[in-house]
Design an enzyme around this catalytic site. Structure first.
Site, PDB file in Angstrom:
ATOM      1  N   THR A 142     -11.035  20.126 -10.878  1.00 31.05           N
ATOM      2  CA  THR A 142     -10.978  19.201 -12.024  1.00 31.05           C
ATOM      3  C   THR A 142     -10.317  17.878 -11.628  1.00 31.05           C
ATOM      4  OG1 THR A 142     -10.868  21.062 -13.544  1.00 31.05           O
ATOM      5  CG2 THR A 142     -10.149  18.959 -14.417  1.00 31.05           C
TER       6      THR A 142
ATOM      7  N   GLU B  56      -3.661  22.854 -19.243  1.00 30.66           N
ATOM      8  CA  GLU B  56      -4.702  21.957 -18.741  1.00 30.66           C
ATOM      9  C   GLU B  56      -4.105  20.871 -17.854  1.00 30.66           C
ATOM     10  OE1 GLU B  56      -7.076  23.806 -19.196  1.00 30.66           O
ATOM     11  OE2 GLU B  56      -8.529  22.566 -20.253  1.00 30.66           O
TER      12      GLU B  56
HETATM   13  N1  HSE Z   1     -12.739  16.710 -20.272  1.00 32.19           N
HETATM   14  C1  HSE Z   1     -12.339  17.342 -19.053  1.00 32.19           C
HETATM   15  C2  HSE Z   1     -12.993  16.609 -17.905  1.00 32.19           C
HETATM   16  C3  HSE Z   1     -12.795  18.782 -19.065  1.00 32.19           C
HETATM   17  O1  HSE Z   1     -14.195  16.320 -18.013  1.00 32.19           O
HETATM   18  O2  HSE Z   1     -12.340  16.302 -16.909  1.00 32.19           O
HETATM   19  C4  HSE Z   1     -12.377  19.543 -17.841  1.00 32.19           C
HETATM   20  O3  HSE Z   1     -11.095  20.063 -17.972  1.00 32.19           O
END
Ligand code: HSE
Length: 299
Positions: A173, A120
């Site tokens: 993201t 991630e």
């Molecule tokens: N919690 C993360 C975000 C999820 O909202 O950026 C996406 O990877």
């Protein structure tokens, strides 16, 4: 080399108000990979047979840092070969990178969530566990803390369904995290704490109406909804179809809704599709139960 097949489900992170600390597991959508490992040798090979476009270089694939973190902790040379057989569309917002990382480390070993979080970090810049947690463990997951990692699985109400629409637009993201404010006014923090408490209480009590009204988010949604064409109108339409709540799935561009009936979630998914079609945007939809099952070995 011994080969095993692993499935890791798609997930929805944040659940509205739970930015970086809550996520749930989707039934019927996920990644399938084959993992082989041989002690004594070293190196990582990744083959993509999923038909989805993925980074060509192994160092750009989320699986690489996840597996590297695991092997470093393991401390012995291991040669790993991974074949990606089926893949959630990358950049969808329903935990595509998390499913790959989760499947890879699940196939290889133990301290799974910590290792999978490294994948991630490659995509979003920060290692967060609100997709890899549910992808590995199933159900609804709360990350109470990151240092040390404290993960709590919450009960899923019996009749609890999702609708997800993945519109054919790209929202990275990193970009979606950069638009967020660095500081939050105290009044917004109070609202958010109340909603996170309500969401956790709703899940613990099996009170789906409380879950629905608690998914309200003042921290991320107001800043991210501009990436999703017609978002406010879509939300009104989805709620008028009987959904408990709608919000952005993780960092988007997928949107998701929850419902207490399967027929409502199916209708809502169709409504999402026609919303995007009306704007000239193609879209994949999914509807099903919120799942209690995370990553697993397959025959
Ligand atoms: N919690 C993360 C975000 C999820 O909202 O950026 C996406 O990877």
């Amino acid at each position: 080399m011994k080969h095993i097949k692993v499935f890791a489900p798609g997930t929805v992170a944040n659940l509205g108000c739970g930015f970086d600390i809550m996520g749930l597991t989707l039934d019927g959508v996920g990644d399938r990979i084959e993992v082989a490992a041989e002690a004594g040798a070293s190196g990582l090979a990744i083959r993509n047979e999923s038909g989805k476009r993925l980074p060509e270089k192994p160092e750009d694939n989320v699986i690489t840092p996840a597996v590297a973190a695991l092997l470093e902790a393991y401390g012995k040379p291991v040669r790993v070969e991974i074949t990606i057989l089926e893949k959630i569309a990358p950049g969808s917002g329903i935990g595509s990178s998390a499913a790959s990382s989760a499947a890879a480390v699940y196939g290889l070993n133990e301290r799974l969530v910590e290792f999978a979080m490294m994948g991630e970090a490659l995509i979003g810049g920060t290692p967060h566990a609100d997709n890899v947690g549910p992808a590995l463990l199933g159900g609804v997951v709360l990350i109470r803390g990151y240092g040390p990692l404290d993960i709590i699985r919450l009960p899923v109400p019996d009749d609890f369904f999702y609708a997800v629409a993945h519109p054919d637009i790209v929202v990275g993201t990193k970009e979606a995290r950069e638009v967020l404010p660095r500081e939050i006014p105290m009044a917004h923090a109070v609202t958010q704490w109340g909603n996170v408490g309500g969401l956790v209480a709703g899940l613990a009590l099996g009170d789906v109406a409380l879950i629905g009204r608690s998914m309200h988010d003042v921290v991320a949604e107001p800043y991210r909804k501009g990436f999703i064409p017609g978002y406010d109108r879509l939300k009104e339409e989805v709620l008028s179809e009987g959904a408990l709540a709608m919000n952005i799935a993780g960092s988007g561009p997928s949107v998701f809704a929850l419902a207490a009936e399967g027929s409502v979630s199916e209708r809502v998914a169709e409504r999402m599709k026609s919303h995007f079609a009306g704007l000239g945007i193609g879209c994949n939809i999914y509807a099903g139960r919120v799942s209690n099952r995370g990553a697993r070995i397959e025959e």
